[in-house]
Structure formats: C-alpha cells, structure tokens
Scaffold this motif. Structure first.
Motif, PDB file in Angstrom:
ATOM      1  N   ALA A 217      88.622  23.814  24.944  1.00 61.77           N
ATOM      2  CA  ALA A 217      87.898  23.559  26.187  1.00 61.77           C
ATOM      3  C   ALA A 217      87.215  22.212  26.042  1.00 61.77           C
ATOM      4  O   ALA A 217      86.763  21.859  24.952  1.00 61.77           O
ATOM      5  CB  ALA A 217      86.865  24.655  26.424  1.00 61.77           C
ATOM      6  N   VAL A 218      87.152  21.459  27.130  1.00 57.41           N
ATOM      7  CA  VAL A 218      86.357  20.233  27.157  1.00 57.41           C
ATOM      8  C   VAL A 218      85.202  20.519  28.119  1.00 57.41           C
ATOM      9  O   VAL A 218      85.425  20.758  29.310  1.00 57.41           O
ATOM     10  CB  VAL A 218      87.167  19.025  27.662  1.00 57.41           C
TER      11      VAL A 218
ATOM     12  N   THR B 138      87.125  22.390  31.341  1.00 58.96           N
ATOM     13  CA  THR B 138      88.567  22.108  31.349  1.00 58.96           C
ATOM     14  C   THR B 138      89.214  22.817  30.168  1.00 58.96           C
ATOM     15  O   THR B 138      88.726  22.714  29.040  1.00 58.96           O
ATOM     16  CB  THR B 138      88.818  20.592  31.222  1.00 58.96           C
ATOM     17  N   LEU B 139      90.297  23.523  30.442  1.00 59.96           N
ATOM     18  CA  LEU B 139      91.021  24.225  29.372  1.00 59.96           C
ATOM     19  C   LEU B 139      92.391  23.572  29.187  1.00 59.96           C
ATOM     20  O   LEU B 139      93.141  23.417  30.159  1.00 59.96           O
ATOM     21  CB  LEU B 139      91.182  25.704  29.729  1.00 59.96           C
ATOM     22  N   MET B 140      92.660  23.167  27.961  1.00 58.00           N
ATOM     23  CA  MET B 140      93.928  22.496  27.652  1.00 58.00           C
ATOM     24  C   MET B 140      94.480  23.008  26.324  1.00 58.00           C
ATOM     25  O   MET B 140      93.757  23.678  25.576  1.00 58.00           O
ATOM     26  CB  MET B 140      93.709  20.984  27.548  1.00 58.00           C
ATOM     27  N   ALA B 141      95.717  22.633  26.031  1.00 59.67           N
ATOM     28  CA  ALA B 141      96.340  23.066  24.773  1.00 59.67           C
ATOM     29  C   ALA B 141      97.618  22.271  24.537  1.00 59.67           C
ATOM     30  O   ALA B 141      98.260  21.844  25.498  1.00 59.67           O
ATOM     31  CB  ALA B 141      96.693  24.551  24.849  1.00 59.67           C
ATOM     32  N   PRO B 142      98.008  22.116  23.284  1.00 59.36           N
ATOM     33  CA  PRO B 142      99.321  21.515  23.014  1.00 59.36           C
ATOM     34  C   PRO B 142     100.446  22.544  23.095  1.00 59.36           C
ATOM     35  O   PRO B 142     101.605  22.221  22.900  1.00 59.36           O
ATOM     36  CB  PRO B 142      99.166  21.008  21.564  1.00 59.36           C
ATOM     37  N   SER B 143     100.098  23.800  23.397  1.00 59.90           N
ATOM     38  CA  SER B 143     101.068  24.887  23.239  1.00 59.90           C
ATOM     39  C   SER B 143     102.268  24.796  24.176  1.00 59.90           C
ATOM     40  O   SER B 143     103.408  24.977  23.751  1.00 59.90           O
ATOM     41  CB  SER B 143     100.368  26.232  23.378  1.00 59.90           C
ATOM     42  N   LYS B 144     102.035  24.538  25.476  1.00 59.69           N
ATOM     43  CA  LYS B 144     103.178  24.427  26.400  1.00 59.69           C
ATOM     44  C   LYS B 144     103.890  23.094  26.166  1.00 59.69           C
ATOM     45  O   LYS B 144     105.117  23.018  26.155  1.00 59.69           O
ATOM     46  CB  LYS B 144     102.719  24.469  27.856  1.00 59.69           C
TER      47      LYS B 144
END
Ligand SMILES: Cc1ncc(COP(=O)(O)O)c(C=O)c1O
Length: 382
Positions: free
Chosen positions: A244-245, A226-232
């Motif tokens: 990544a998780v 899983t790929l995530m970010a606070p960016s958006k």
C-alpha cells in the motif's frame, strides 16, 4: 534470455489454483487471473540465488526494494513517493480488507461500482461496514462511473470509496477527468479512496495510460490508500507480495493499526522476486504486452462472431468481460464449462448473465478454447 510465450509449461500437477479446478477433465481453464507464462528470467535467477544462500529467516522489507518501487513509480507514472509511505502486504486482497477496517467505524458505508472483482463486495461486510453498490454505466459501448448515482449514494455515514483502476472486470483505464471527478466527490463528502491499481502495468490500449489516483493532486494524495503489486505485472501472484502507498501519516497509522497482530509480513522470496522484477523484468514485460494485445484481438474477433455474446474493448488487464444475456443461455459459466472452457461466472462480480475470460495463455490454447465456445454456439469456425 528465453522470451517465448507460445510454448507455456504444463501446469498440471503443480497445485495451480487455475488448473487444479479442472484436473482430470478436458476443460481449458480461462478463469482466475494468473498467466500461464513463466515469470521473467531475472526473477527466477534472483530466487535461485536467494535459495542457494540456504538460510530462510525472518526478513525485513529490504530498503533496496523500497528504492526499486520508488524508481518504478517515478519512471512509469511520474509519481514521487517517499519510502516511508509504503506498507508491505502479503496480498492485495488483504489490503482491501484492512482498508475497510481502518476507515470509519462499524455500520459506516463503503461505496463501490459493480460489476467488480468479488473481494470488493465481501470486504465491507467482513469489516461490519455497509456495502453500497452503484452499477457502472454502459453508455454507447463504454463503461464508466455513474456520477449521478454516486452523488445520490453519498450519505452521512459514507466513509470509503473502493475504486478498481484499471478495472477488473470491464477493462477500463479511467481517464484523468473521471478520476478527478471521483476525487472531487471524495473531498466534498469527506471520504477516503481505496484505489486497487494492481492491473496498472497491463494497459493494452496504446491511447490510454494509467494515472495513479493519489498522484492527481495534494487533496487526492492525502485521502487515498493505493494498493499495488508486482504480482499481475510479472506473473508472481503465488509469492504473495503487495504494498500500500499511504502518504497521509494519520491514515497510514490507522491502516497499520488495523493490521496489527493479524497480517503477517511478506515472505522473503516475495521480496526477492519483487525487487528483481521491478529492476530487471521490463524486457519480458514489453514482449508479454505484445502477446496480450494479440490475444485480446483474437478474443474480440471471436466473440464478435458469436451470436448473442457481446464484449467491449479491453483497455487494460488480460480479462475480457462478456455479456451472454442476449443468447438466452441460463447459466453461461456452466454452459461453456460443458463445452470445455472454464470461465469466471459474472454472478460473483455482481452481474449474473456475464462471464469473464482470462486470455493470458498460449495463443494456441486460446484459439482452441475460442473454437470450443464457437462450436457450442453453433458457429462454424473455419
Ligand atoms: C483487482 C484485483 N485486486 C486484487 C487481486 C488479487 O490480489 P492478491 O492475490 O494480491 O490478493 C486481483 C486478482 O485477480 C485483482 O484482479
């Protein structure tokens, strides 16, 4: 705390990717996916405090940040993760490319559904993998995966499914049933899923909620990156902090191996901003979602009134996907650029004849851009 989204700062002269493209020209930039809104005040304050310390040395991922991410995933998505599953990345696109290198071997196949965010189309060939594209289905105004096509596309060398959820550019938030079918497919074909969930905090449709694919079942957990970010979510893409998780030890080892010596660590300001955002950015976020909902409606109404243009309900993201083909306009991005509005060209997403409009800007600017589009199509905008 300032929570005014109507008066956005002037971004000209700030080397903004979005605004610099049209520097010196009267073209409203509604293309690349960043917002014109200032980031949450707690994020700006945390950055100022960190800078005031003055020493900018090599920085480890803070344990307190891992705890913030753990709490965020548990509270927002009822997904319990372990800090050891996290792999920090200086960008989510990096994660897409690393995933393609970490799974399978050169010549193996990577499946994705188009249209899709352009790096999905380039990551497999960059990793010497074969890209297999299956078009998303448009059925009675509803975009979805074509499960028959997906079944037919699976072959002996299929190793990876790249999923964008919520989906950029069509704006879908895939349902539990849809995600379960994708997981079922991946189990049957022994494929890994790389789920880009960067838009997961931008669900605008009150009747939808984001479900992390990996949270569906043990089978899903063990085969998903899983790929995530606070960016958006908090408009901090310029700070380059993503993660990544990867719950599977073996998959995480392969992912880290593919990064080794090439992918740099996240910069310290990225870590600082991420932690402040996940801990204290939600009041801002709540207000920002209201602004996006109003802008989404404004775009939908305007596009509905433009002859030859079609768009679909934006369940998530701040991006409207527009089909211009019935209008007969040969090069729609160039056409609207000439009319003073800079949109993303659908050709880059694998769909010529479409354009993508980013509505994360001040409402007044959006109105001006929509009026220009309407005028270019001969619509009287009273
Ligand atoms: C689906 C998707 N993934 C990744 C990214 C970019 O991620 P990053 O800037 O962290 O590389 C974007 C930006 O628009 C996106 O829409």
């Amino acid at each position: 705390m300032t929570l005014d989204f109507d008066e956005t700062p002037d971004r000209r002269g700030t080397a903004s990717l979005k605004w610099e493209k049209y520097a010196g020209r009267d073209i409203i930039p509604l293309w690349v996916a960043d917002m014109d809104f200032p980031s949450p005040e707690p994020v700006c304050l945390a950055l100022q405090e960190r800078i005031a310390h003055g020493v900018m040395g090599y920085t480890l991922p803070p344990a307190s940040l891992a705890a913030a991410v753990q709490d965020y995933l548990a509270e927002h998505f009822a997904w319990d993760i372990e800090p050891g599953w996290l792999v920090w990345l200086p960008g989510l696109v990096t994660g897409l490319n690393v995933a393609c290198r970490a799974v399978g071997t050169p010549g193996d196949e990577v499946i994705t559904a188009t249209p899709v965010y352009p790096p999905f189309l380039t990551a497999p060939p960059y990793a010497d993998r074969k890209l297999v594209q299956i078009p998303l289905r448009l059925d009675q105004g509803h975009w979805s995966w074509d499960f028959n096509a997906l079944e037919a596309a699976a072959g002996p060398r299929t190793r990876l499914l790249m999923l964008c959820n919520p989906h950029n550019p069509v704006g879908r938030v895939f349902s539990r049933a849809e995600l379960e079918r994708l997981v079922d497919w991946s189990v049957r074909h022994d494929a890994i899923i790389c789920a880009d969930e960067i838009h997961c905090d931008l669900v605008l449709d009150e009747n939808r909620s984001h479900i992390p694919t990996a949270a569906l079942s043990t089978a899903a957990r063990d085969r998903t990156i899983t790929l995530m970010a606070p960016s958006k979510t908090f408009n901090i893409p310029g700070l380059g902090c993503s993660f990544a998780v990867i719950p599977s030890d073996e998959l995480r080892r392969r992912f880290r191996r593919a990064m080794a010596g090439i992918v740099p660590s996240v910069n310290l300001l990225g870590f600082t901003a991420a932690e402040a955002a996940y801990r204290r950015g939600w009041e801002w976020h709540c207000r920002m979602i209201d602004v996006l909902r109003a802008n989404r409606d404004r775009v939908q109404d305007a596009i509905d009134a433009m002859p030859g243009l079609t768009s679909w309900p934006v369940e998530a993201t701040y991006l409207t996907w527009i089909d211009t083909r019935p209008s007969g306009i040969a090069h729609p991005a160039a056409f609207f650029e000439k009319a003073g509005v800079g949109l993303s060209d659908g050709g880059e997403f694998g769909a010529p004849g479409f354009v993508r409009l980013n509505f994360a800007c001040a409402p007044a600017l959006l109105k001006k851009a929509l009026a220009r589009m309407a005028a270019a199509l001969g619509v009287n905008d009273d």
